[in-house]
Structures are given as structure tokens and as C-alpha cells.
Design an enzyme around this catalytic site. Structure first.
Site, PDB file in Angstrom:
ATOM      1  N   TYR A 105       0.847  -1.191   0.000  1.00 23.26           N
ATOM      2  CA  TYR A 105       0.000   0.000   0.000  1.00 23.26           C
ATOM      3  C   TYR A 105       0.882   1.240   0.000  1.00 23.26           C
ATOM      4  O   TYR A 105       1.878   1.268   0.714  1.00 23.26           O
ATOM      5  CB  TYR A 105      -0.828   0.106   1.275  1.00 23.26           C
ATOM      6  CG  TYR A 105      -1.774  -1.010   1.576  1.00 23.26           C
ATOM      7  CD1 TYR A 105      -3.110  -0.937   1.176  1.00 23.26           C
ATOM      8  CD2 TYR A 105      -1.374  -2.111   2.325  1.00 23.26           C
ATOM      9  CE1 TYR A 105      -4.003  -1.945   1.501  1.00 23.26           C
ATOM     10  CE2 TYR A 105      -2.275  -3.123   2.649  1.00 23.26           C
ATOM     11  CZ  TYR A 105      -3.583  -3.033   2.225  1.00 23.26           C
ATOM     12  OH  TYR A 105      -4.475  -4.019   2.543  1.00 23.26           O
ATOM     13  N   HIS A 144     -10.091   2.046   2.657  1.00 26.80           N
ATOM     14  CA  HIS A 144      -9.654   3.001   3.685  1.00 26.80           C
ATOM     15  C   HIS A 144     -10.059   4.420   3.313  1.00 26.80           C
ATOM     16  O   HIS A 144      -9.259   5.341   3.376  1.00 26.80           O
ATOM     17  CB  HIS A 144      -8.133   2.893   3.883  1.00 26.80           C
ATOM     18  CG  HIS A 144      -7.688   1.538   4.331  1.00 26.80           C
ATOM     19  ND1 HIS A 144      -6.399   1.083   4.210  1.00 26.80           N
ATOM     20  CD2 HIS A 144      -8.374   0.524   4.917  1.00 26.80           C
ATOM     21  CE1 HIS A 144      -6.311  -0.152   4.691  1.00 26.80           C
ATOM     22  NE2 HIS A 144      -7.504  -0.515   5.122  1.00 26.80           N
ATOM     23  N   ASN A 158      -3.216   0.814   8.486  1.00 32.13           N
ATOM     24  CA  ASN A 158      -4.660   0.613   8.336  1.00 32.13           C
ATOM     25  C   ASN A 158      -5.332   1.533   9.344  1.00 32.13           C
ATOM     26  O   ASN A 158      -4.884   1.649  10.483  1.00 32.13           O
ATOM     27  CB  ASN A 158      -5.028  -0.837   8.615  1.00 32.13           C
ATOM     28  CG  ASN A 158      -4.130  -1.817   7.892  1.00 32.13           C
ATOM     29  OD1 ASN A 158      -2.925  -1.806   8.105  1.00 32.13           O
ATOM     30  ND2 ASN A 158      -4.688  -2.639   7.052  1.00 32.13           N
TER      31      ASN A 158
HETATM   32  N1  6FA Z   1      -9.108  -0.827   9.041  1.00 32.79           N
HETATM   33  C1  6FA Z   1      -8.113  -1.237   9.826  1.00 32.79           C
HETATM   34  O1  6FA Z   1      -7.584  -0.441  10.605  1.00 32.79           O
HETATM   35  N2  6FA Z   1      -7.667  -2.542   9.786  1.00 32.79           N
HETATM   36  C2  6FA Z   1      -8.190  -3.458   8.923  1.00 32.79           C
HETATM   37  O2  6FA Z   1      -7.750  -4.626   8.902  1.00 32.79           O
HETATM   38  C3  6FA Z   1      -9.226  -3.045   8.073  1.00 32.79           C
HETATM   39  N3  6FA Z   1      -9.783  -3.908   7.202  1.00 32.79           N
HETATM   40  C4  6FA Z   1     -10.887  -3.516   6.499  1.00 32.79           C
HETATM   41  C5  6FA Z   1     -11.548  -4.474   5.695  1.00 32.79           C
HETATM   42  O3  6FA Z   1     -11.046  -5.685   5.607  1.00 32.79           O
HETATM   43  C6  6FA Z   1     -12.737  -4.114   5.041  1.00 32.79           C
HETATM   44  C7  6FA Z   1     -13.416  -5.123   4.175  1.00 32.79           C
HETATM   45  C8  6FA Z   1     -13.278  -2.804   5.205  1.00 32.79           C
HETATM   46  C9  6FA Z   1     -14.575  -2.395   4.558  1.00 32.79           C
HETATM   47  C10 6FA Z   1     -12.617  -1.865   5.981  1.00 32.79           C
HETATM   48  C11 6FA Z   1     -11.416  -2.208   6.620  1.00 32.79           C
HETATM   49  N4  6FA Z   1     -10.738  -1.305   7.419  1.00 32.79           N
HETATM   50  C12 6FA Z   1      -9.692  -1.713   8.180  1.00 32.79           C
HETATM   51  C13 6FA Z   1     -11.201   0.101   7.529  1.00 32.79           C
HETATM   52  C14 6FA Z   1     -12.001   0.379   8.794  1.00 32.79           C
HETATM   53  O4  6FA Z   1     -12.861  -0.695   9.097  1.00 32.79           O
HETATM   54  C15 6FA Z   1     -12.786   1.666   8.577  1.00 32.79           C
HETATM   55  O5  6FA Z   1     -11.870   2.704   8.321  1.00 32.79           O
HETATM   56  C16 6FA Z   1     -13.613   2.045   9.802  1.00 32.79           C
HETATM   57  O6  6FA Z   1     -14.530   1.014  10.128  1.00 32.79           O
HETATM   58  C17 6FA Z   1     -14.383   3.325   9.533  1.00 32.79           C
HETATM   59  O7  6FA Z   1     -15.139   3.652  10.666  1.00 32.79           O
HETATM   60  P1  6FA Z   1     -16.331   4.706  10.626  1.00 32.79           P
HETATM   61  O8  6FA Z   1     -16.796   4.910  12.019  1.00 32.79           O
HETATM   62  O9  6FA Z   1     -15.894   5.869   9.853  1.00 32.79           O
HETATM   63  O10 6FA Z   1     -17.474   4.058   9.721  1.00 32.79           O
HETATM   64  P2  6FA Z   1     -18.075   2.597   9.541  1.00 32.79           P
HETATM   65  O11 6FA Z   1     -18.390   2.458   8.102  1.00 32.79           O
HETATM   66  O12 6FA Z   1     -17.227   1.572  10.189  1.00 32.79           O
HETATM   67  O13 6FA Z   1     -19.441   2.664  10.379  1.00 32.79           O
HETATM   68  C18 6FA Z   1     -20.540   3.401   9.963  1.00 32.79           C
HETATM   69  C19 6FA Z   1     -21.783   2.830  10.616  1.00 32.79           C
HETATM   70  O14 6FA Z   1     -22.885   3.685  10.341  1.00 32.79           O
HETATM   71  C20 6FA Z   1     -22.161   1.454  10.081  1.00 32.79           C
HETATM   72  O15 6FA Z   1     -22.450   0.595  11.159  1.00 32.79           O
HETATM   73  C21 6FA Z   1     -23.394   1.727   9.220  1.00 32.79           C
HETATM   74  O16 6FA Z   1     -24.294   0.633   9.172  1.00 32.79           O
HETATM   75  C22 6FA Z   1     -23.991   2.926   9.917  1.00 32.79           C
HETATM   76  N5  6FA Z   1     -24.792   3.795   9.035  1.00 32.79           N
HETATM   77  C23 6FA Z   1     -24.429   4.247   7.817  1.00 32.79           C
HETATM   78  N6  6FA Z   1     -25.384   5.021   7.285  1.00 32.79           N
HETATM   79  C24 6FA Z   1     -26.379   5.077   8.198  1.00 32.79           C
HETATM   80  C25 6FA Z   1     -27.653   5.729   8.219  1.00 32.79           C
HETATM   81  N7  6FA Z   1     -28.048   6.483   7.200  1.00 32.79           N
HETATM   82  N8  6FA Z   1     -28.450   5.549   9.290  1.00 32.79           N
HETATM   83  C26 6FA Z   1     -28.027   4.776  10.328  1.00 32.79           C
HETATM   84  N9  6FA Z   1     -26.844   4.134  10.361  1.00 32.79           N
HETATM   85  C27 6FA Z   1     -26.019   4.296   9.317  1.00 32.79           C
HETATM   86  C1  ABL Z   2      -7.426  -3.960   5.448  1.00 30.99           C
HETATM   87  O1  ABL Z   2      -7.166  -2.926   6.042  1.00 30.99           O
HETATM   88  C2  ABL Z   2      -7.992  -3.884   4.092  1.00 30.99           C
HETATM   89  O2  ABL Z   2      -8.968  -2.885   4.018  1.00 30.99           O
HETATM   90  C3  ABL Z   2      -8.586  -5.196   3.603  1.00 30.99           C
HETATM   91  O3  ABL Z   2      -8.772  -5.048   2.218  1.00 30.99           O
HETATM   92  C4  ABL Z   2      -7.677  -6.355   3.956  1.00 30.99           C
HETATM   93  O4  ABL Z   2      -8.263  -7.603   3.588  1.00 30.99           O
HETATM   94  C5  ABL Z   2      -7.522  -6.390   5.470  1.00 30.99           C
HETATM   95  N1  ABL Z   2      -7.138  -5.136   6.016  1.00 30.99           N
HETATM   96  C6  ABL Z   2      -6.466  -7.430   5.895  1.00 30.99           C
HETATM   97  O5  ABL Z   2      -5.211  -7.050   5.430  1.00 30.99           O
HETATM   98  C7  ABL Z   2      -8.239  -8.024   2.216  1.00 30.99           C
HETATM   99  C8  ABL Z   2      -8.359  -9.543   2.149  1.00 30.99           C
HETATM  100  O6  ABL Z   2      -7.218 -10.136   2.738  1.00 30.99           O
HETATM  101  C9  ABL Z   2      -8.519  -9.999   0.725  1.00 30.99           C
HETATM  102  O7  ABL Z   2      -8.744 -11.387   0.651  1.00 30.99           O
HETATM  103  C10 ABL Z   2      -9.680  -9.265   0.095  1.00 30.99           C
HETATM  104  O8  ABL Z   2      -9.768  -9.617  -1.284  1.00 30.99           O
HETATM  105  C11 ABL Z   2      -9.518  -7.772   0.231  1.00 30.99           C
HETATM  106  O9  ABL Z   2      -9.367  -7.434   1.591  1.00 30.99           O
HETATM  107  C12 ABL Z   2     -10.724  -7.025  -0.312  1.00 30.99           C
HETATM  108  O10 ABL Z   2     -10.523  -5.649  -0.296  1.00 30.99           O
END
Ligand code: 6FA
Ligand code: ABL
Length: 503
Positions: free
Chosen positions: A396, A437, A480
Site C-alpha cells: 500500500y 480506507h 490501516n
Molecule cells: N481498518 C483497519 O484499521 N484494519 C483493517 O484490517 C481493516 N480492514 C478492512 C476491511 O477488511 C474491510 C473489508 C473494510 C470495509 C474496511 C477495513 N478497514 C480496516 C477500515 C475500517 O474498518 C474503517 O476505516 C472504519 O470502520 C471506519 O469507521 P467509521 O466509524 O468511519 O465508519 P463505519 O463504516 O465503520 O461505520 C458506519 C456505521 O454507520 C455502520 O455501522 C453503518 O451501518 C452505519 N450507518 C451508515 N449510514 C447510516 C444511516 N443512514 N443511518 C443509520 N446508520 C447508518
Molecule cells: C485492510 O485494512 C484492508 O482494508 C482489507 O482489504 C484487507 O483484507 C484487510 N485489512 C487485511 O489485510 C483483504 C483480504 O485479505 C482480501 O482477501 C480481500 O480480497 C480484500 O481485503 C478485499 O478488499
């Protein structure tokens, strides 16, 4: 019933905010559009291989993380956002990889776009660490499992001058270091804000949590917010939740969700408000156009550009590419997890992280992060390879990138990127895809021509509307993001409580 504070969205930003507001004695309502996640929250999505009396859901068991992307029924993703976003309690922290980095000082520097005052993150980071310490040994027997990819990549990095480190013991040290991946798992299960901050909030009589409630907009009279419009008529007349005298609203709906609520409240750039105005349902709830507030909502967005490098090595156990964890992982791993919350299934897929500072011809430093895991999400090659020996290094670009994109809505108000943020700057590109992110769509700052919220996270030109989620972050942090976001949420809610004129 009226509230002192209505917090919209139970992701990390919203949960921490609601917990601290209720701790301060305020009457708080936390609204979430989705439903339960972990067993503790009432979630019931358990793998078929789990025997009674165990009660661990897909969201609890760290080893099920990769199945989030491959299961047939992915009810946890928001269906009206075109990229991955979690729509359930915990938001992203209930579905993410849980990689967890304590923030660096540079994450909150003025160079990184934060206003004066935010450099003092240490007390807030301390508060976070107290509630939610990180671990790089998630397995409860204290051992590390499936570490072959760590060993192979360490052999690659050492000759290049990289040092091994316990990353979260020295957060500021990020140039040519590598270490075991750190997580916010607790006791062998997903922890995060749901297992900690939300639980203390729920124990307070002045705190109310309501799920399956969709917020569309805030109701306002010019600069004063008077209520929160929902689809739940039990919460107030026409679903509008009333506020107490001097009451306040905090939007924590995530980078896409908060943007959409602001647009539907008549706050944002003219072109996006015009899209809302041409949607009959949403238009009916917009304020008159002479009350529109023009702010750069959706602008200034970044996300890490990333590249997956896939390798094979004879020492690697690719763990069947995580393809069978939901349907049937190895029996021994099931038994070990269920009986002692230990083994392969007690961790998510990442095994190692590393960082390096890169110089650029424009004299700016850009930082590279690597995440190493056994298996690979998708392979596209005509070359033969041994699928049981694959591992992935995701690289990244993080802090220092200058490319910015833009988020917006479609005619049916689905939220989406409208200008991709990656590699807008050719030198970003020279230094090195979607990383989930997203930050910056309601950027913090001191100038409403380029920022959406002020130093107290109050939306410019409003009296009582605040944002606490990833959208306020002006530039990507080193790692992250959810660790630095949670520290920022501690700081933001302290500022809100300290700001005069509240309930
Ligand atoms: N961040 C990390 O630090 N480490 C990770 O390993 C990591 N992995 C991922 C990952 O694997 C995926 C697939 C995703 C999508 C994100 C990852 N991130 C990781 C990023 C991290 O999770 C996000 O940066 C973080 O959760 C952002 O937090 P926020 O508080 O900004 O926002 P969220 O989207 O988490 O929560 C918003 C909430 O509001 C949700 O529960 C949603 O349902 C609710 N909401 C949205 N619109 C709404 C509405 N109109 N009314 C009521 N509720 C609503
Ligand atoms: C993160 O912060 C990223 O947002 C994710 O994309 C990441 O996971 C996790 N952490 C873990 O490093 C990946 C999965 O390992 C992949 O299998 C997947 O295809 C990808 O997220 C999808 O964005």
C-alpha cells in the site's frame, strides 16, 4: 422522547462518541441502520461446523475473516454503497481484518492536514490503549500459527536493512521495520469497540441503542438542527427524533453514509444537492434552497493505492486459500479453537506487516506499507503454479500520497466514488487499487472552502451538527486506519463536550 445527543451510525466513530457522551451524563441515542454482528450483540450467524454449546458467530471468529468476501449470503455489506462498507453494529470493525496500529505522531501532524491542537493525540491514544490494547499473539495459548509467510518475507527484508520490531511498542518507528501483525482481538475473538466501548455505554440508563433504523437527513431551521429524520415512526412524529434544548447531532455513518446524510440535509456541493433535489422522495425533505449550505462534502477523498504481489514458496501452507474456513476447516483446528480459543482460527489472515519511507523527485516522503498473508484472493496467470504454496504481499502507499478523489451519489442516491482517488498525481504512481480506507469526505480544517468540519468537528455554518468518523480524516495515516480513527474519535468527543452551548 427527546435526547441531548443523537449519534448516527454504530461504527467505531459512533460507538466511542456515544460511550463518552453517555459517560459524561448526557442523554444519548445511538442509531444504527444494520443489525447484530457478534454473539454478544445478538448475532446468530454461526458456522455449521460449530457444535453446541459454543456460540461464536462469523464475526467473532477471527479465522473467518477471509470468508467475508466469498460467502454466498453477504448480508453484512451495505447494498447502496458501491464499495465494501459494513452495515451492522460495529460497522467496518465487525467485518474488517482488524489490523490495529496505534497512531504515529505524523498521522496527526499539520503536514498531514490536521489543524492546530490535534497534534496532542497522546492522551487520547492512551485512553484508547487502555480500553482496547492491541495484540500480536491473538491465539490464547500464546503461540503463533501459520507463520511460514512471515519467515519467508523476513528473509527477503533483512538483507535490505529492515529491522524486526514489535510494531505497536514504537508506533513512530516505521522506516524499514517489520513485525507480527497486530490486531484488536480480545480473548481469541473479535474485540474492537463493540466488545468494549459499546458494552459500557449499554450499561448506562441514560444511553439508548436502536438498530435497524435508517437516518436519511437532519431536520434544520437554517443553521440549527432540530431533529433527526429516520424511517422509524416509534422514535417521533413522522420518524423525526426530537432534540432537547441545545441538543446536538453527531454523524458517524462512515465516509459514504455521512456524506449522503449531509447531501439530503441540503449540505454539500451544488451538483450533488441538485441530484437529491431531483429525487422526489428525498426532495420532499430538503430545506428550501435558500437554506442550502455549500461545503466541499465528498471532495478531498483518499484511499490507499495497493498492489497484490503473489508468490509461491515450498515452505508455505496456503491454508486452502481460506476457501473452506466457513464450510469446514481442518477438524483439529476446529477442536483447538472451540476448546481453547487457540490455533489458526484465532487470527485473521495477515501474519506480517512492514513499512518503508520512499523519497520522491518532488522532495516529498511517501510511505509504503506491506501486509503479508498465506493464500491469495485471486490469481490471474497462464503460468503454472502450486496453489497450496501461495502467499500474498499487499503493498500500500499510505502517508504522503497527494492524489485525491471525490465521492458522490447516483440518481437513486447510491453512494459511490465519482473521481477515483488513486494515482491522480503522477508521482504517487511513480512511487509504486481499492483498499477500503476511504477518508476525507467531510475533512477537518479551518477554512470552509476546503473543509467541512472545524477543529471541534462541527459542520461549518451550523450550530449543533458534528461529524465523528473516517470522513473527517484529512489525509491517510501510516497504517490501516481504524486505530488512528479511534484515537481521533476520543479527541473529537472531548472537544464536543468541552464546546460551550451544548445540552
Ligand atoms: N481498518 C483497519 O484499521 N484494519 C483493517 O484490517 C481493516 N480492514 C478492512 C476491511 O477488511 C474491510 C473489508 C473494510 C470495509 C474496511 C477495513 N478497514 C480496516 C477500515 C475500517 O474498518 C474503517 O476505516 C472504519 O470502520 C471506519 O469507521 P467509521 O466509524 O468511519 O465508519 P463505519 O463504516 O465503520 O461505520 C458506519 C456505521 O454507520 C455502520 O455501522 C453503518 O451501518 C452505519 N450507518 C451508515 N449510514 C447510516 C444511516 N443512514 N443511518 C443509520 N446508520 C447508518
Ligand atoms: C485492510 O485494512 C484492508 O482494508 C482489507 O482489504 C484487507 O483484507 C484487510 N485489512 C487485511 O489485510 C483483504 C483480504 O485479505 C482480501 O482477501 C480481500 O480480497 C480484500 O481485503 C478485499 O478488499
Amino acid at each position: 422522547v427527546a435526547y441531548d445527543y443523537v449519534v448516527v451510525g454504530a461504527g467505531p466513530g459512533g460507538i466511542i462518541t456515544a460511550d463518552r457522551l453517555s459517560q459524561a451524563g448526557k442523554k444519548v441515542l445511538l442509531l444504527e441502520r444494520g443489525g447484530p454482528s457478534t454473539a454478544e450483540t445478538g448475532g446468530t450467524d454461526r458456522p455449521s461446523w460449530e457444535s453446541s454449546p459454543y456460540n461464536y458467530t462469523k464475526f467473532d471468529i477471527p479465522g473467518l475473516f477471509e470468508s467475508m468476501f466469498t460467502d454466498p449470503n453477504t448480508f453484512w455489506w451495505c447494498k447502496d454503497i458501491t464499495v465494501f462498507a459494513g452495515c451492522l453494529v460495529g460497522g467496518g470493525t465487525s467485518v474488517n481484518g482488524a489490523l490495529y496500529w496505534y497512531p504515529t505522531d505524523s498521522d496527526f501532524s499539520t503536514t498531514n492536514g490536521w489543524p492546530n491542537g490535534w497534534q496532542n493525540h497522546a492522551p487520547y491514544t492512551q485512553m484508547l490503549m487502555q480500553r482496547l490494547p492491541s495484540t500480536d499473539t491473538p491465539s490464547q495459548d500464546g503461540k503463533r500459527y501459520l507463520t511460514q509467510s512471515y519467515d519467508v518475507v523476513a528473509q527477503l527484508l533483512k538483507p535490505q536493512g529492515f529491522q524486526s520490531s514489535t510494531i505497536n511498542n514504537s508506533p513512530n518507528q516505521k522506516d524499514r521495520v517489520y513485525g507480527y501483525s497486530a490486531f484488536d482481538f480480545i480473548g481469541g475473538k473479535r474485540g474492537g469497540p463493540v466488545a468494549t466501548y459499546l458494552q459500557t455505554a449499554l450499561a448506562r440508563p441514560n444511553f439508548t441503542y436502536k438498530d435497524y433504523v435508517m437516518v436519511s437527513s437532519v431536520v434544520r431551521n437554517g443553521s440549527t438542527i432540530t431533529g433527526v429524520r429516520t424511517n422509524d415512526t416509534s422514535l417521533g412524529p413522522n420518524g423525526v427524533v426530537p432534540l432537547n434544548k441545545n441538543g446536538r447531532v453527531v454523524l458517524s455513518a462512515g465516509s459514504f453514509g455521512t456524506m449522503r446524510i449531509l447531501f439530503q440535509s441540503g449540505i454539500g456541493p451544488a451538483d450533488q444537492l441538485a441530484i437529491v433535489a431531483s429525487n422526489p422522495t428525498a426532495a420532499a425533505n430538503l430545506p428550501p434552497s435558500n437554506q442550502y449550505i455549500s461545503l466541499p462534502v465528498g471532495m478531498n477523498v483518499s484511499d490507499n493505492p495497493s498492489i497484490n504481489l503473489v508468490f509461491t514458496h515450498p515452505s508455505i501452507d496456503a491454508y486452502n486459500n481460506w476457501a473452506s474456513v466457513w464450510t469446514g476447516p481442518p477438524q483439529a483446528d476446529i477442536q483447538q479453537y472451540l476448546t481453547s480459543l487457540s490455533g489458526v482460527l484465532a487470527s485473521a489472515s495477515p501474519k506480517m506487516n512492514f513499512w518503508e519511507a520512499l523519497g520522491g523527485p518532488d522532495q516529498k516522503t511517501r510511505w509504503l506499507q506491506g501486509t503479508v498473508r498465506p493464500g491469495a484472493a485471486s490469481i490471474n496467470t497462464t503460468n503454472p503454479y502450486n496453489a497450496s504454496q501461495i502467499f500474498t504481499i499487499t503493498t500500500y502507499l499510505s502517508q504522503g500520497i497527494t492524489s485525491r478523489g471525490r465521492l458522490g451519489v447516483t440518481a437513486s442516491l447510491n453512494a459511490q466514488p465519482i473521481v477515483q482517488p488513486w494515482f491522480q498525481d503522477p508521482i504517487d504512481k511513480q512511487a509504486t487499487m481499492d483498499s477500503n480506507h476511504w477518508v476525507g469526505s467531510a475533512k477537518i480544517g479551518t477554512d470552509p472552502s476546503v473543509a467541512v468540519v472545524d477543529s471541534n468537528v462541527k459542520v461549518f455554518n451550523t450550530d449543533n451538527l458534528f461529524v465523528v468518523d473516517a470522513s473527517i480524516i484529512p489525509a491517510l495515516p501510516m497504517g490501516n486506519p481504524h486505530g488512528m480513527l479511534m484515537s481521533a474519535a476520543e479527541h473529537a468527543v472531548a472537544n464536543i463536550l468541552a464546546l460551550a452551548g451544548g445540552p
